[in-house]
Design a protein around this motif. Structure first.
Motif, PDB file in Angstrom:
ATOM      1  N   GLY A   1       0.843  -1.188   0.000  1.00 39.29           N
ATOM      2  CA  GLY A   1       0.000   0.000   0.000  1.00 39.29           C
ATOM      3  C   GLY A   1       0.879   1.240   0.000  1.00 39.29           C
ATOM      4  O   GLY A   1       1.806   1.376  -0.804  1.00 39.29           O
ATOM      5  N   GLU A   2       0.628   2.140   0.930  1.00 39.42           N
ATOM      6  CA  GLU A   2       1.419   3.368   1.049  1.00 39.42           C
ATOM      7  C   GLU A   2       2.554   3.216   2.054  1.00 39.42           C
ATOM      8  O   GLU A   2       3.254   4.188   2.339  1.00 39.42           O
ATOM      9  N   GLU A   3       2.763   2.005   2.567  1.00 42.51           N
ATOM     10  CA  GLU A   3       3.730   1.827   3.647  1.00 42.51           C
ATOM     11  C   GLU A   3       5.026   1.182   3.156  1.00 42.51           C
ATOM     12  O   GLU A   3       5.041   0.370   2.223  1.00 42.51           O
ATOM     13  N   PHE A   4       6.092   1.539   3.839  1.00 44.94           N
ATOM     14  CA  PHE A   4       7.397   0.918   3.657  1.00 44.94           C
ATOM     15  C   PHE A   4       7.551  -0.127   4.755  1.00 44.94           C
ATOM     16  O   PHE A   4       7.473   0.188   5.948  1.00 44.94           O
ATOM     17  N   ILE A   5       7.743  -1.387   4.361  1.00 44.78           N
ATOM     18  CA  ILE A   5       7.884  -2.492   5.306  1.00 44.78           C
ATOM     19  C   ILE A   5       9.344  -2.922   5.306  1.00 44.78           C
ATOM     20  O   ILE A   5       9.923  -3.176   4.253  1.00 44.78           O
ATOM     21  N   PHE A   6       9.902  -2.994   6.493  1.00 46.05           N
ATOM     22  CA  PHE A   6      11.314  -3.346   6.646  1.00 46.05           C
ATOM     23  C   PHE A   6      11.425  -4.446   7.689  1.00 46.05           C
ATOM     24  O   PHE A   6      10.619  -4.528   8.633  1.00 46.05           O
ATOM     25  N   GLY A   7      12.420  -5.308   7.534  1.00 47.75           N
ATOM     26  CA  GLY A   7      12.591  -6.358   8.522  1.00 47.75           C
ATOM     27  C   GLY A   7      13.986  -6.944   8.502  1.00 47.75           C
ATOM     28  O   GLY A   7      14.816  -6.627   7.643  1.00 47.75           O
ATOM     29  N   GLY A   8      14.239  -7.801   9.469  1.00 50.70           N
ATOM     30  CA  GLY A   8      15.503  -8.502   9.590  1.00 50.70           C
ATOM     31  C   GLY A   8      15.397  -9.538  10.693  1.00 50.70           C
ATOM     32  O   GLY A   8      14.318  -9.742  11.277  1.00 50.70           O
ATOM     33  N   VAL A   9      16.500 -10.174  10.977  1.00 51.08           N
ATOM     34  CA  VAL A   9      16.529 -11.255  11.959  1.00 51.08           C
ATOM     35  C   VAL A   9      17.204 -10.760  13.234  1.00 51.08           C
ATOM     36  O   VAL A   9      18.358 -10.341  13.212  1.00 51.08           O
ATOM     37  N   SER A  10      16.473 -10.816  14.324  1.00 51.45           N
ATOM     38  CA  SER A  10      17.016 -10.465  15.638  1.00 51.45           C
ATOM     39  C   SER A  10      17.689 -11.691  16.238  1.00 51.45           C
ATOM     40  O   SER A  10      17.088 -12.772  16.300  1.00 51.45           O
TER      41      SER A  10
ATOM     42  N   LEU B   1      12.153   5.050   5.732  1.00 57.02           N
ATOM     43  CA  LEU B   1      13.062   4.406   6.686  1.00 57.02           C
ATOM     44  C   LEU B   1      13.243   5.232   7.962  1.00 57.02           C
ATOM     45  O   LEU B   1      13.711   4.720   8.975  1.00 57.02           O
ATOM     46  N   TYR B   2      12.877   6.512   7.931  1.00 59.06           N
ATOM     47  CA  TYR B   2      13.056   7.377   9.103  1.00 59.06           C
ATOM     48  C   TYR B   2      11.870   7.319  10.066  1.00 59.06           C
ATOM     49  O   TYR B   2      11.941   7.882  11.158  1.00 59.06           O
ATOM     50  N   SER B   3      10.796   6.658   9.677  1.00 62.39           N
ATOM     51  CA  SER B   3       9.617   6.592  10.542  1.00 62.39           C
ATOM     52  C   SER B   3       9.259   5.165  10.918  1.00 62.39           C
ATOM     53  O   SER B   3       8.136   4.895  11.348  1.00 62.39           O
ATOM     54  N   LEU B   4      10.196   4.245  10.797  1.00 62.77           N
ATOM     55  CA  LEU B   4       9.913   2.834  11.036  1.00 62.77           C
ATOM     56  C   LEU B   4       9.620   2.554  12.507  1.00 62.77           C
ATOM     57  O   LEU B   4      10.302   3.068  13.395  1.00 62.77           O
ATOM     58  N   ARG B   5       8.616   1.721  12.727  1.00 63.32           N
ATOM     59  CA  ARG B   5       8.287   1.279  14.079  1.00 63.32           C
ATOM     60  C   ARG B   5       7.969  -0.210  14.032  1.00 63.32           C
ATOM     61  O   ARG B   5       7.367  -0.698  13.066  1.00 63.32           O
ATOM     62  N   PRO B   6       8.362  -0.980  15.056  1.00 67.40           N
ATOM     63  CA  PRO B   6       8.106  -2.423  15.032  1.00 67.40           C
ATOM     64  C   PRO B   6       6.617  -2.719  15.159  1.00 67.40           C
ATOM     65  O   PRO B   6       5.886  -2.037  15.874  1.00 67.40           O
ATOM     66  N   PHE B   7       6.161  -3.733  14.436  1.00 65.28           N
ATOM     67  CA  PHE B   7       4.747  -4.104  14.552  1.00 65.28           C
ATOM     68  C   PHE B   7       4.524  -5.606  14.622  1.00 65.28           C
ATOM     69  O   PHE B   7       3.409  -6.048  14.902  1.00 65.28           O
ATOM     70  N   PHE B   8       5.568  -6.429  14.383  1.00 61.42           N
ATOM     71  CA  PHE B   8       5.366  -7.875  14.479  1.00 61.42           C
ATOM     72  C   PHE B   8       6.689  -8.560  14.750  1.00 61.42           C
ATOM     73  O   PHE B   8       7.714  -8.220  14.156  1.00 61.42           O
ATOM     74  N   ILE B   9       6.651  -9.560  15.654  1.00 61.22           N
ATOM     75  CA  ILE B   9       7.805 -10.416  15.926  1.00 61.22           C
ATOM     76  C   ILE B   9       7.395 -11.852  15.628  1.00 61.22           C
ATOM     77  O   ILE B   9       6.409 -12.357  16.160  1.00 61.22           O
ATOM     78  N   GLY B  10       8.150 -12.497  14.762  1.00 59.14           N
ATOM     79  CA  GLY B  10       7.823 -13.851  14.350  1.00 59.14           C
ATOM     80  C   GLY B  10       8.169 -14.886  15.398  1.00 59.14           C
ATOM     81  O   GLY B  10       8.767 -14.590  16.437  1.00 59.14           O
TER      82      GLY B  10
END
Length: 304
Positions: free
Chosen positions: A94-103, A126-135
């Motif tokens: 959609g209008e969102e930037f989704i970013f992730g990685g492995v903790s 990338l400047y407004s990223l906030r966590p929303f899910f942990i696998g």
């Protein structure tokens, strides 16, 4: 029988010419290795690459963002966020930037083992990223794909009793708000991509025409010496019929420039981070090589 060996023989039968490519040089990371990068993406007027940054003798890494000149030079973005993650990825939904990685963190014992989870962030950039899910613990390679109808196709990669050493799963979600640990547990597995002693996972996915998703993944195995062999692969997945095309290898380590390795058992490793496919230039495949460098090569469009 090794499924990866069969795929490799098929790939080498093509006898492709040595591709053009470049090693990417990173400034601003000190003496740390920089590898397992994303493909470039736009942030305003800047072409940006996210990459894994860590000392040679460690796996406790950070993900940092670099401005990319489009060929071989990357410069650290000093005002960008830094995440305590491995193996970054991104998507636009959609209008969102989704970013992730492995903790990654040490296990709660004295064995020296590590435990890991995939963490997802969302924002307008990338400047407004906030966590929303942990696998779930132990699962890498969770990849959401935004579909034209607003739904989300999610790729998973369970290990253990359900997925062996690593098997790709998929599930269709109504939206990102529908993403839960329960939904991940319900994902259907793509059986038969690799043999039981081998493993695979989705690295990136791209919306094509006609309900088709182009999937970039890795397949891997241990060789007779106990060394890891990783290859870049692709297939096309139809999210309406759940039909998939045959898996094929699209790149191996010796197509890239020679270089250092994190350890001797990681010399034959490429970790595909993403593809750049445009009408005006040869498609580029961006990979981490031998767990300590970053490169790209030109390839044929793997989804044609």
């Amino acid at each position: 029988m090794s499924r990866v060996e069969t795929l490799l023989r098929q790939f080498r039968t093509l006898k492709l010419p040595v591709p053009a490519g470049e090693k990417i040089q990173f400034s601003g990371a000190g003496d740390d290795d920089v590898y397992n990068l994303t493909a470039p993406f736009q942030c305003g007027d800047t072409s940006v690459i996210a990459a894994r940054v860590e000392p040679r003798n460690s796996e406790l890494s950070q993900v940092k963002f670099f401005a990319f000149d489009g060929v071989r030079q990357c410069e650290l973005l000093p005002d960008a966020p830094v995440f305590a993650l491995q193996d970054p990825f991104f998507a636009r939904i959609g209008e969102e930037f989704i970013f992730g990685g492995v903790s990654v963190e040490p296990a709660d014992d004295t064995s020296g083992r590590l435990r890991w989870k995939t963490v997802l962030y969302r924002g307008t950039d990338l400047y407004s990223l906030r966590p929303f899910f942990i696998g779930p613990e132990g699962m890498k390679d969770i990849r959401p794909v935004g579909l034209p109808d607003g739904k989300v196709l999610l790729f998973t990669r369970p290990q253990g009793e359900t997925g062996g050493r690593g098997t790709i799963g998929y599930i269709l979600l109504d939206s990102l708000e529908d993403l839960t640990l329960g939904k991940i547990a319900q994902a259907t597995l793509l059986q038969g991509q690799v043999a039981a002693e081998e493993w695979c996972g989705v690295n990136a996915a791209y919306v094509l025409d006609g309900h088709q998703i182009g999937v970039l993944e890795h397949v891997a195995r241990f060789d007779a010496q106990g060394h890891r062999n990783y290859y870049a692969c692709s297939f096309i997945f139809n999210y309406q019929t759940y039909h998939r095309t045959a898996l094929k290898i699209i790149a191996e380590r010796n197509q890239f420039k020679p270089g250092a390795a994190k350890r001797a058992d990681l010399e034959d490793v490429i970790f595909p981070g993403g593809l750049c496919i445009t009408e005006s230039s040869v498609p580029r495949l961006y990979c981490g090589t031998s767990d300590c460098e970053a490169q790209w090569i030109g390839i044929n469009n793997p989804f044609l």
